[in-house]
Design a protein around this motif. Structure first.
Motif, PDB file in Angstrom:
ATOM      1  N   HIS A 196       3.651  12.074  -4.067  1.00  9.36           N
ATOM      2  CA  HIS A 196       4.223  11.493  -2.713  1.00  9.36           C
ATOM      3  C   HIS A 196       3.879   9.823  -2.563  1.00  9.36           C
ATOM      4  N   GLY A 197       2.913   9.470  -3.010  1.00 15.24           N
ATOM      5  CA  GLY A 197       2.570   7.984  -2.830  1.00 15.24           C
ATOM      6  C   GLY A 197       3.733   7.208  -3.715  1.00 15.24           C
TER       7      GLY A 197
ATOM      8  N   ASN B   4       0.143   4.234   2.347  1.00  8.16           N
ATOM      9  CA  ASN B   4      -0.004   3.853   3.634  1.00  8.16           C
ATOM     10  C   ASN B   4       1.552   3.392   3.997  1.00  8.16           C
ATOM     11  N   GLY B   5       2.617   4.078   3.670  1.00 11.38           N
ATOM     12  CA  GLY B   5       4.154   3.682   4.178  1.00 11.38           C
ATOM     13  C   GLY B   5       4.443   2.177   3.663  1.00 11.38           C
ATOM     14  N   ARG B   6       3.946   1.755   2.525  1.00 10.17           N
ATOM     15  CA  ARG B   6       4.324   0.491   1.764  1.00 10.17           C
ATOM     16  C   ARG B   6       3.970  -0.504   2.590  1.00 10.17           C
ATOM     17  N   THR B   7       2.839  -0.485   3.380  1.00 15.49           N
ATOM     18  CA  THR B   7       2.403  -1.503   4.386  1.00 15.49           C
ATOM     19  C   THR B   7       2.117  -2.806   3.623  1.00 15.49           C
TER      20      THR B   7
ATOM     21  N   GLY C 246       6.504   8.254  -4.877  1.00 15.45           N
ATOM     22  CA  GLY C 246       8.002   7.896  -4.192  1.00 15.45           C
ATOM     23  C   GLY C 246       8.223   7.093  -3.142  1.00 15.45           C
ATOM     24  N   LYS C 247       7.136   6.114  -2.904  1.00 13.45           N
ATOM     25  CA  LYS C 247       7.322   5.002  -2.116  1.00 13.45           C
ATOM     26  C   LYS C 247       7.370   3.802  -3.121  1.00 13.45           C
ATOM     27  N   ARG C 248       7.265   3.874  -4.431  1.00 13.75           N
ATOM     28  CA  ARG C 248       7.345   2.675  -5.306  1.00 13.75           C
ATOM     29  C   ARG C 248       8.877   2.182  -5.240  1.00 13.75           C
ATOM     30  N   ALA C 249       8.878   0.894  -5.287  1.00 16.03           N
ATOM     31  CA  ALA C 249      10.153   0.256  -5.653  1.00 16.03           C
ATOM     32  C   ALA C 249      10.668   0.275  -6.886  1.00 16.03           C
TER      33      ALA C 249
ATOM     34  N   ASP D 160       0.859  -1.282   0.133  1.00 16.83           N
ATOM     35  CA  ASP D 160      -0.013   0.075  -0.137  1.00 16.83           C
ATOM     36  C   ASP D 160       0.761   1.169   0.025  1.00 16.83           C
ATOM     37  N   LEU D 161       0.913   1.834  -1.211  1.00 15.25           N
ATOM     38  CA  LEU D 161       2.025   3.144  -1.479  1.00 15.25           C
ATOM     39  C   LEU D 161       1.502   4.321  -0.813  1.00 15.25           C
TER      40      LEU D 161
END
Length: 448
Positions: A216-217, A165-168, A219-222, A162-163
C-alpha cells in the motif's frame, strides 16, 4: 561530522538483468569477469558489440557478479541472508541498489511479484526471515512481543515524502542533538499543545500484514518518464525495518506527547521573560534605551515560568530515558536493530567520448532531475569512501540523501552493508552501464 571509531566495510556486487527480446536482436555488451591475483574481489571487463571501441576493465572491486539468469532469491542468499544473524544480534545493516534507469534496481530491492517466493525483493525476503526468527523468540518467551516497525519515505530534491502518511511533505533538519530528524506537519492540539508529527513508523506483527502495508505504501511512490524507462523512479526510496515491541512503540508515542506539552510552556516562559525585560526599559530623549525608573522587573514571575518550563523539560528527558531503558534492559539484543534498504533514483549519465550509440534526447525536466540525482549520488559516493576509510570527518551534509542516512552509517557497527549495482546488457545502453560500473568500482575499491 566525526566518523565512527571501528572500521566497517561495504561490499559491492554487480547484477546483470536479462535482456529483452529486442535488445537481444540489436546486440548485447561483451562482458567477462575474472578474479584478481590476490584477494577475493572480482574485476569486470565490458566492450561494445558494435564498433571497434576498446574494452574497459575495472580494478578488483566486486565481491560477486550475478548473471542474467540469477533470480532475486539467488541475490538475496549472497547479499542479505548473511546479515540476518547480525541483525538478530543487535547489528544494523544498510543495502543500496544503484544503477541507471531501467536496469532493475526496484525489482532487486522491492520486487514486483509479492507472492512469488523466488521473485521477492531483498527487503521482503529479509523481513520474512526476520519474522520467522522473531516468532521463535516470542514462542520461547511470550513477554518479548517482538515485531517489525517500518518507515517508508522517498526523497525528491530536499524534501522527504512520508509514504505511510499519504505522501505528507516532511522537512529534513539537523537537531540540537547533532542527529538528522525528518519532521512532518505541525499540529495545534487542544490546550495549546503543539505537535510536530515525526516520520510515520508502522508496527507489524506478521509477515502477511507487513507485506500488505508495504504494498500500500509503495503505491504512493512517484514515478516519471525518462529517456530510458517510462516508469523510472525519479526519487530515492528509503525503507527502514526495525525490530520493536509494543512497549517501545508506546514509549515513543509518550515522548511525542511530552514534547507537544513542552512547546506552549516553553513559549510562555520566553514570552514572560521578554515582556518583563521590555517593561524594564524606555526610550531616552536621544532615542536610545535606558532603564525604566517606574518599573521593576517581576523576577518571581519569570522564575515561576522558567520553573514550569524546567518541569516539562524534565518530563521530556524522563520519556527519553524510558526509551533508553527499554532498549538497554531488553532480554534480547535485537530490539532496536535496523535493516535499511535504499532504492536509489535512476542514475543519469552523459555521452562517453567516442561512444558508438548516441543517447536518447532528454527533456529539460529530465536534465534538471538528472542533475539533482547526480548530486545526491556523488555525495553518497564520497560519504561511503570517507566512512569506509575511517576518515575523521564525513560530509553527511553534502546532500539530503546522505543527511537522512547519517544515523544508519554511524550506527552500522556489527552489521553488513552492501551495494548492488544493477546494469543492462543492451549494447545501446553501453554508456549508462559503463558509468554504473565505474561508480561501483570506485565505491568497491574505497571500501576494500
Amino acid at each position: 561530522m566525526s566518523a565512527r571509531n571501528s572500521q566497517t566495510k561495504l561490499s559491492v556486487y554487480v547484477r546483470w538483468r536479462p535482456p529483452t527480446q529486442s535488445e537481444s536482436v540489436d546486440g548485447l555488451i561483451e562482458q567477462q569477469s575474472c578474479a584478481a591475483n590476490t584477494g577475493s574481489l572480482l574485476s569486470i571487463s565490458v566492450k561494445q558489440n558494435v564498433g571497434n571501441g576498446r574494452p574497459w576493465t575495472s580494478p578488483p572491486a566486486y565481491k560477486a557478479i550475478f548473471r542474467q539468469d540469477d533470480d532475486n532469491a539467488t541475490v538475496y542468499s549472497a547479499t542479505v541472508a548473511p546479515a540476518i544473524p547480525q541483525v538478530l544480534a543487535g547489528g544494523n545493516c544498510n543495502f543500496f541498489a544503484y544503477g541507471h534507469s531501467g536496469s532493475g534496481k526496484t525489482h532487486t530491492i522491492i520486487g514486483y511479484e509479492f507472492k512469488n517466493e523466488r521473485s521477492l525483493g531483498l527487503c521482503l525476503a529479509a523481513s520474512r526471515k526476520l519474522f520467522e526468527a522473531l516468532e521463535s523468540l516470542n514462542q520461547a518467551d511470550d513477554e518479548l512481543g517482538l515485531g517489525i516497525g517500518f518507515s517508508l519515505f522517498e526523497l525528491r530534491k530536499k524534501i522527504a515524502f512520508d509514504l505511510l502518511n499519504g505522501r505528507t511533505e516532511c522537512h529534513i533538519r539537523q537537531g540540537s542533538d547533532g542527529k538528522t530528524h525528518i519532521r512532518g506537519q505541525t499540529e495545534v492540539l487542544e490546550g495549546g499543545k503543539v505537535r510536530v508529527r515525526p516520520l510515520s513508523q508502522r508496527a507489524c506483527w506478521t509477515f502477511e500484514s507487513f507485506r500488505e502495508e508495504l504494498r500500500h505504501g509503495l503505491g504512493k511512490r512517484a514515478v516519471g518518464s525518462s529517456s530510458v524507462h517510462d516508469q523510472s523512479s525519479r526519487t530515492h526510496a528509503v525503507l527502514r525495518l526495525e525490530i520493536v515491541n509494543r512497549q517501545l512503540m508506546e514509549a515513543r508515542d509518550a515522548l511525542v506527547d511530552r514534547e507537544s506539552e513542552l512547546v506552549p510552556v516553553g513559549k510562555r516562559a520566553t514570552d514572560v521573560s521578554i515582556e518583563e525585560q521590555t517593561k524594564a526599559v524606555m526610550r531616552s530623549a536621544e532615542g536610545g534605551w535606558i532603564p525604566n525608573p517606574d518599573y521593576r522587573v517581576n523576577q518571581d514571575r519569570i522564575d515561576k515560568a522558567e520553573a514550569e518550563k524546567a518541569e516539562y523539560e524534565a518530563r521530556v528527558a524522563a520519556a527519553e530515558e524510558d526509551i533508553n531503558a527499554i532498549l538497554s534492559s531488553s532480554k534480547t539484543k535485537c530490539l532496536g536493530a535496523n535493516m535499511v534498504f535504499v532504492d536509489l533514483a535512476g542514475a543519469e549519465y552523459h555521452q562517453e567520448k567516442g561512444a558508438q550509440a548516441p543517447l536518447a534526447k532528454q527533456t529539460p525536466q529530465e536534465r534538471q532531475e538528472g542533475r539533482q540525482i547526480n548530486t545526491d549520488l556523488l555525495a553518497l559516493k564520497e560519504v561511503i569512501r570517507a566512512w569506509s576509510s575511517n576518515q575523521p570527518r564525513v560530509s553527511f551534509r553534502s546532500s539530503s540523501l546522505t543527511m537522512v542516512l547519517r544515523e544508519h552509517f554511524l550506527g552500522g557497527e556489527g552489521g553488513a552493508s552492501a551495494m548492488i549495482v544493477t546494469v543492462s546488457p543492451a549494447d545501446r545502453q553501453y554508456s549508462a552501464t559503463l558509468n554504473s560500473l565505474k561508480y561501483g568500482s570506485l565505491v568497491g575499491v574505497a571500501s576494500s
